[in-house]
Design an enzyme around this catalytic site. Structure first.
Site, PDB file in Angstrom:
ATOM      1  N   LYS A   1      17.578   3.149  -1.691  1.00  0.00           N
ATOM      2  CA  LYS A   1      17.087   2.537  -2.921  1.00  0.00           C
ATOM      3  C   LYS A   1      18.273   2.356  -3.860  1.00  0.00           C
ATOM      4  O   LYS A   1      19.280   3.065  -3.732  1.00  0.00           O
ATOM      5  CB  LYS A   1      16.068   3.491  -3.574  1.00  0.00           C
TER       6      LYS A   1
ATOM      7  N   VAL B   1      -1.497  -7.008  -6.888  1.00  0.00           N
ATOM      8  CA  VAL B   1      -2.120  -6.401  -5.704  1.00  0.00           C
ATOM      9  C   VAL B   1      -3.613  -6.143  -5.942  1.00  0.00           C
ATOM     10  O   VAL B   1      -4.455  -6.476  -5.110  1.00  0.00           O
ATOM     11  CB  VAL B   1      -1.417  -5.082  -5.309  1.00  0.00           C
TER      12      VAL B   1
ATOM     13  N   VAL C   1      -5.896  -4.479 -12.139  1.00  0.00           N
ATOM     14  CA  VAL C   1      -6.135  -5.694 -11.350  1.00  0.00           C
ATOM     15  C   VAL C   1      -4.989  -6.680 -11.611  1.00  0.00           C
ATOM     16  O   VAL C   1      -5.178  -7.749 -12.187  1.00  0.00           O
ATOM     17  CB  VAL C   1      -7.533  -6.328 -11.609  1.00  0.00           C
TER      18      VAL C   1
HETATM   19  P1  NAD Z   1       1.330  -5.692 -11.392  1.00  0.00           P
HETATM   20  O1  NAD Z   1       2.244  -5.421 -12.522  1.00  0.00           O
HETATM   21  O2  NAD Z   1       1.099  -7.102 -10.975  1.00  0.00           O
HETATM   22  O3  NAD Z   1      -0.107  -5.062 -11.681  1.00  0.00           O
HETATM   23  C1  NAD Z   1      -0.295  -3.846 -12.312  1.00  0.00           C
HETATM   24  C2  NAD Z   1      -1.533  -3.987 -13.200  1.00  0.00           C
HETATM   25  O4  NAD Z   1      -1.799  -2.715 -13.782  1.00  0.00           O
HETATM   26  C3  NAD Z   1      -1.352  -4.987 -14.339  1.00  0.00           C
HETATM   27  O5  NAD Z   1      -2.454  -5.860 -14.390  1.00  0.00           O
HETATM   28  C4  NAD Z   1      -1.276  -4.096 -15.573  1.00  0.00           C
HETATM   29  O6  NAD Z   1      -1.801  -4.726 -16.730  1.00  0.00           O
HETATM   30  C5  NAD Z   1      -2.106  -2.916 -15.154  1.00  0.00           C
HETATM   31  N1  NAD Z   1      -1.800  -1.688 -15.884  1.00  0.00           N
HETATM   32  C6  NAD Z   1      -0.605  -1.229 -16.297  1.00  0.00           C
HETATM   33  N2  NAD Z   1      -0.746  -0.063 -16.949  1.00  0.00           N
HETATM   34  C7  NAD Z   1      -2.059   0.231 -16.930  1.00  0.00           C
HETATM   35  C8  NAD Z   1      -2.822   1.297 -17.431  1.00  0.00           C
HETATM   36  N3  NAD Z   1      -2.254   2.317 -18.072  1.00  0.00           N
HETATM   37  N4  NAD Z   1      -4.145   1.265 -17.237  1.00  0.00           N
HETATM   38  C9  NAD Z   1      -4.736   0.237 -16.584  1.00  0.00           C
HETATM   39  N5  NAD Z   1      -4.059  -0.818 -16.097  1.00  0.00           N
HETATM   40  C10 NAD Z   1      -2.738  -0.808 -16.265  1.00  0.00           C
HETATM   41  O7  NAD Z   1       1.889  -4.805 -10.177  1.00  0.00           O
HETATM   42  P2  NAD Z   1       1.510  -4.922  -8.641  1.00  0.00           P
HETATM   43  O8  NAD Z   1       2.578  -5.676  -7.940  1.00  0.00           O
HETATM   44  O9  NAD Z   1       0.093  -5.350  -8.512  1.00  0.00           O
HETATM   45  O10 NAD Z   1       1.666  -3.408  -8.175  1.00  0.00           O
HETATM   46  C11 NAD Z   1       0.676  -2.443  -8.491  1.00  0.00           C
HETATM   47  C12 NAD Z   1       1.119  -1.071  -8.003  1.00  0.00           C
HETATM   48  O11 NAD Z   1       1.325  -1.103  -6.592  1.00  0.00           O
HETATM   49  C13 NAD Z   1       2.447  -0.592  -8.588  1.00  0.00           C
HETATM   50  O12 NAD Z   1       2.388   0.801  -8.729  1.00  0.00           O
HETATM   51  C14 NAD Z   1       3.457  -0.958  -7.510  1.00  0.00           C
HETATM   52  O13 NAD Z   1       4.593  -0.098  -7.549  1.00  0.00           O
HETATM   53  C15 NAD Z   1       2.644  -0.698  -6.261  1.00  0.00           C
HETATM   54  N6  NAD Z   1       3.101  -1.464  -5.097  1.00  0.00           N
HETATM   55  C16 NAD Z   1       3.128  -2.802  -5.137  1.00  0.00           C
HETATM   56  C17 NAD Z   1       3.555  -3.531  -4.022  1.00  0.00           C
HETATM   57  C18 NAD Z   1       3.561  -5.035  -4.028  1.00  0.00           C
HETATM   58  O14 NAD Z   1       3.661  -5.626  -2.955  1.00  0.00           O
HETATM   59  N7  NAD Z   1       3.448  -5.679  -5.178  1.00  0.00           N
HETATM   60  C19 NAD Z   1       3.950  -2.857  -2.861  1.00  0.00           C
HETATM   61  C20 NAD Z   1       3.897  -1.440  -2.833  1.00  0.00           C
HETATM   62  C21 NAD Z   1       3.468  -0.767  -3.968  1.00  0.00           C
END
Ligand code: NAD
Length: 349
Positions: free
Chosen positions: A79, A182, A179
């Site tokens: 990383k 992902v 929401v």
């Molecule tokens: P994203 O930023 O698109 O979505 C996160 C959502 O969570 C947003 O809609 C945001 O408004 C909401 N959020 C933030 N803080 C919050 C809170 N305190 N309460 C309620 N909602 C809240 O991110 P993503 O790409 O959808 O990823 C989501 C999670 O999955 C992250 O933890 C990320 O590290 C993990 N992840 C993502 C991927 C990927 O392919 N995108 C892969 C592995 C892990």
């Protein structure tokens, strides 16, 4: 550019890179490279201290070792972090300098996007090194969120089968916290299968969209963990399961996309003791890095990726089975299985 190696016990290589001209202040950590070159994203964040950045990059790189081992891709764990505000301090010069730093490791570490880094940034990195992925190319790779959502959906199915004896998710009640990219894709897949959804997000527009498209019930973010559902799916930030929230959990399954869902390692056993089936986060959310891995191997195709993502369900089922048989928490079992993959590779080398 200055490069200084930092001794961290148990890590293959940790380097601190600074470049005055571009303002780059970065750490690259390679935890383990037994299975192949280390692979993991680069995060840009204005860490308050160097120690905080070092702590994050070492913890995350170790997590990648486990994730890649159980993701079935021939890569070790690595990383990178860049200490900078992605909105105000990140620049093309900085990303180019970072790319040169990656290149100087001669292929020991492959980088990709993580928070604070865009695909465009990785295009810049690619102009100076070939050790980079996560870039859409002839229909391959690119935005991993829909892939991650598919893996989580497969994981929720496997958990529902193991805990509820459910052959499908029809009428299963699932609460999704977050929401975003992902979480919204996951909601779509679950809705198509007939699940009943509860959603929460700090972004009201996202909540409204999920309510409208999937007939979901909206709750406040703080109430989501206590929703009367079968599955709690953390898809926002890390730490959703902590000393405060665990007592309010009503679901008997925790299965979501977020990284580091457990605020502390003790939560693994705490969930187990309460009879909650936890799908270890780095197993269920591995689809993104599986896509990156296939891209590096030049083996990316939609069919191959889908096949590997769909294997996340059976992999979790094996973890659940062993957890039930050995009466031990699922996170502990997953760690053990990952270490086993690495130990076997070491013996075979
Ligand atoms: P994203 O930023 O698109 O979505 C996160 C959502 O969570 C947003 O809609 C945001 O408004 C909401 N959020 C933030 N803080 C919050 C809170 N305190 N309460 C309620 N909602 C809240 O991110 P993503 O790409 O959808 O990823 C989501 C999670 O999955 C992250 O933890 C990320 O590290 C993990 N992840 C993502 C991927 C990927 O392919 N995108 C892969 C592995 C892990």
């Amino acid at each position: 550019m200055e490069s200084r190696e930092i001794e961290v016990a148990g890590w293959r290589k940790v380097v601190h890179i600074s470049d005055k001209a571009s303002g780059l202040d970065a750490i690259i950590a390679v935890h383990d490279a037994t299975l192949g070159p280390a692979c993991g994203g680069c995060r840009v964040r204005p860490y308050a201290t160097f120690a905080a950045a070092l702590d994050d990059v070492t913890r995350l790189s170790r997590g990648m070792t486990y994730k890649n081992a159980l993701g079935g891709i021939p890569f070790g764990g690595g990383k990178a972090v860049i200490i900078a505000d992605p909105k105000t301090q990140k620049s093309p010069e900085m990303m180019r300098a970072f790319g040169r730093a990656v290149d100087s490791l001669g292929g020991l570490y492959y980088t990709a996007e993580d928070s604070g880094v865009t695909e465009h940034d990785m295009e810049i990195v690619r102009s100076v090194t070939k050790y980079v992925a996560g870039i859409a190319n002839k229909g391959s790779g690119g935005n991993p969120s829909p892939f991650t959502a598919r893996g989580v959906w497969r994981g929720v199915q496997a958990a529902a089968k193991a805990r509820l004896g459910a052959a499908s998710l029809k009428d299963a009640r699932v609460a999704i916290l977050g929401v975003g990219a992902v979480g919204m894709s996951l909601a779509e897949l679950l809705h198509e299968e007939g699940a009943r959804l509860v959603v929460a997000d700090v972004n009201d527009a996202a909540v409204r969209e999920a309510v409208k498209r999937f007939d979901a019930v909206a709750v406040l973010p703080d109430e989501c963990v206590g929703a009367d559902v079968d599955v709690f799916s953390p898809c926002a930030l890390g730490g959703a399961i902590n000393a405060d929230t665990i007592g309010r959990l009503r679901a008997t399954i925790v299965a979501g996309a977020a990284n580091n869902q457990l605020a502390t390692p003790e939560m693994d056993k705490a969930l187990y003791d309460r009879g909650v089936l936890y799908a270890p986060d780095y197993v269920i959310n591995a689809a993104g890095v599986i896509s990156v891995g296939l891209e590096i191997l030049n083996q990316w195709s939609h069919e191959e990726l889908t096949r590997r993502i769909d294997a996340i369900g059976p992999r979790l089922a094996a973890i659940f089975e062993r957890s039930a048989r050995d009466r031990r928490p699922t996170g502990e079992i997953a760690d053990e299985m990952a270490l086993d993959v690495i130990a076997k590779a070491k013996r075979a080398a």
